[in-house]
Design a protein around this motif. Structure first.
Motif, PDB file in Angstrom:
ATOM      1  N   GLN A   4      -8.386 -64.426  -8.162  1.00  0.00           N
ATOM      2  CA  GLN A   4      -7.748 -63.440  -8.961  1.00  0.00           C
ATOM      3  C   GLN A   4      -6.622 -63.804 -10.061  1.00  0.00           C
ATOM      4  O   GLN A   4      -6.870 -63.682 -11.268  1.00  0.00           O
ATOM      5  N   THR A   5      -5.946 -64.856  -9.890  1.00  0.00           N
ATOM      6  CA  THR A   5      -4.962 -65.558 -10.720  1.00  0.00           C
ATOM      7  C   THR A   5      -5.630 -66.365 -11.812  1.00  0.00           C
ATOM      8  O   THR A   5      -5.357 -66.575 -13.090  1.00  0.00           O
ATOM      9  N   VAL A   6      -6.928 -67.164 -11.281  1.00  0.00           N
ATOM     10  CA  VAL A   6      -7.640 -67.795 -12.414  1.00  0.00           C
ATOM     11  C   VAL A   6      -8.433 -66.830 -13.145  1.00  0.00           C
ATOM     12  O   VAL A   6      -8.626 -66.934 -14.439  1.00  0.00           O
ATOM     13  N   SER A   7      -8.994 -65.748 -12.478  1.00  0.00           N
ATOM     14  CA  SER A   7      -9.445 -64.849 -13.439  1.00  0.00           C
ATOM     15  C   SER A   7      -8.850 -64.162 -14.248  1.00  0.00           C
ATOM     16  O   SER A   7      -9.000 -64.167 -15.725  1.00  0.00           O
ATOM     17  N   LEU A  92      -0.205 -61.134 -19.767  1.00  0.00           N
ATOM     18  CA  LEU A  92       0.880 -62.222 -19.081  1.00  0.00           C
ATOM     19  C   LEU A  92       1.732 -61.824 -18.544  1.00  0.00           C
ATOM     20  O   LEU A  92       2.217 -62.049 -17.326  1.00  0.00           O
ATOM     21  N   ARG A  93       2.528 -60.640 -18.758  1.00  0.00           N
ATOM     22  CA  ARG A  93       3.679 -60.095 -17.962  1.00  0.00           C
ATOM     23  C   ARG A  93       3.135 -59.359 -16.580  1.00  0.00           C
ATOM     24  O   ARG A  93       4.072 -59.299 -16.150  1.00  0.00           O
ATOM     25  N   VAL A  94       1.880 -58.879 -16.582  1.00  0.00           N
ATOM     26  CA  VAL A  94       1.593 -58.084 -15.361  1.00  0.00           C
ATOM     27  C   VAL A  94       0.474 -59.197 -14.576  1.00  0.00           C
ATOM     28  O   VAL A  94      -0.359 -58.619 -13.730  1.00  0.00           O
ATOM     29  N   VAL A  95       0.591 -60.518 -15.006  1.00  0.00           N
ATOM     30  CA  VAL A  95      -0.505 -61.413 -14.229  1.00  0.00           C
ATOM     31  C   VAL A  95      -0.236 -61.440 -12.767  1.00  0.00           C
ATOM     32  O   VAL A  95      -1.433 -61.531 -12.182  1.00  0.00           O
ATOM     33  N   MET A 162     -14.646 -56.740 -16.933  1.00  0.00           N
ATOM     34  CA  MET A 162     -14.872 -56.902 -15.337  1.00  0.00           C
ATOM     35  C   MET A 162     -13.487 -57.039 -14.718  1.00  0.00           C
ATOM     36  O   MET A 162     -12.450 -57.528 -15.079  1.00  0.00           O
ATOM     37  N   ARG A 163     -13.690 -56.446 -13.532  1.00  0.00           N
ATOM     38  CA  ARG A 163     -12.597 -56.319 -12.303  1.00  0.00           C
ATOM     39  C   ARG A 163     -12.497 -57.822 -11.790  1.00  0.00           C
ATOM     40  O   ARG A 163     -13.220 -58.559 -11.452  1.00  0.00           O
TER      41      ARG A 163
END
Length: 173
Positions: A4-7, A92-95, A162-163
Motif C-alpha cells: 500500500q505504501t509503495v502504491s 503526501l500528507r495523507v500517505v 486505482m485503489r
C-alpha cells in the motif's frame, strides 16, 4: 514497507512528476515567450497549411489574438501545474492515513490531470489540429507532441484512480 505504501508513493511521485513537467513548460513559455508565440501565430494564421485549402476562412491575422491565445494556453498550463503540485502535496500528507482519506484526497490530482489532458486534447488536437488544420503543416504541427502529453497524463490518471491494497490484504500476498 507495505504494498500500500509503495502504491501510494508511486502515485504521489507520478503526480509530482506531472507537476514538474508543467513547471518546466510554464518556465520555458515565459522565459522564451517568442518561440512558442511563433507556433501559435503560424497555427492561427494557417500560413503553412496546404496551398489552396478551403479552410482558410478560419485563419486569424491578428497579433493581439495570437497573444490572447498564447497567454490563455500559459494560464491553462499554470492552473494544471498548481493543481498537480497541490494534489501531490495533499496526497503526501495523507500517505499513511486510512483508505477513505487517501481516496478522497485523490480528487485534486484527478482534477489536475483531467485539466491537463483537456489542454492537449481541446486546445491542440481539436482547435489547433482540426479547426486551424495544424495537421497540414510540416513545420508547425504539434499534434504528435500533444498526443504524447495527453497519453502520459492518461496513464497517470488511470493509475491514480486505482485503489491501493489495504495493509491487511497486502500482508496476505
Amino acid at each position: 514497507m507495505t504494498t500500500q505504501t509503495v502504491s501510494r508513493g508511486s502515485k504521489i511521485l507520478l503526480l509530482a512528476a506531472m507537476g514538474l513537467f508543467f513547471t518546466l513548460v510554464v518556465l520555458n513559455n515565459i522565459a522564451d515567450f517568442n518561440s512558442n508565440y511563433e507556433f501559435v501565430h503560424h497555427t492561427l494564421a494557417m500560413d503553412t497549411t496546404f496551398p489552396g485549402n478551403h479552410g482558410m476562412w478560419r485563419a486569424i491575422y491578428s497579433p493581439a489574438m495570437y497573444v490572447v491565445f498564447y497567454v490563455g494556453i500559459i494560464a491553462w498550463e499554470i492552473a494544471s501545474m498548481v493543481l498537480c503540485w497541490w494534489g501531490a502535496i495533499a496526497l503526501l500528507r495523507v500517505v499513511h492515513a486510512p483508505d477513505r482519506a487517501f481516496q478522497q484526497t485523490k480528487k485534486i490530482g484527478i482534477a489536475a490531470l483531467a485539466l491537463g489532458m483537456l489542454l492537449w486534447f481541446v486546445a491542440f488536437e481539436c482547435v489547433g489540429g482540426e479547426w486551424f488544420l495544424m495537421w497540414q503543416s510540416s513545420k508547425w504541427n504539434g499534434q504528435e507532441a500533444a498526443f504524447r502529453m495527453f497519453m502520459m497524463e492518461a496513464v497517470v490518471l488511470v493509475l491514480l484512480h486505482m485503489r491501493e491494497l489495504d495493509a491487511d490484504a497486502a500482508s496476505l500476498t
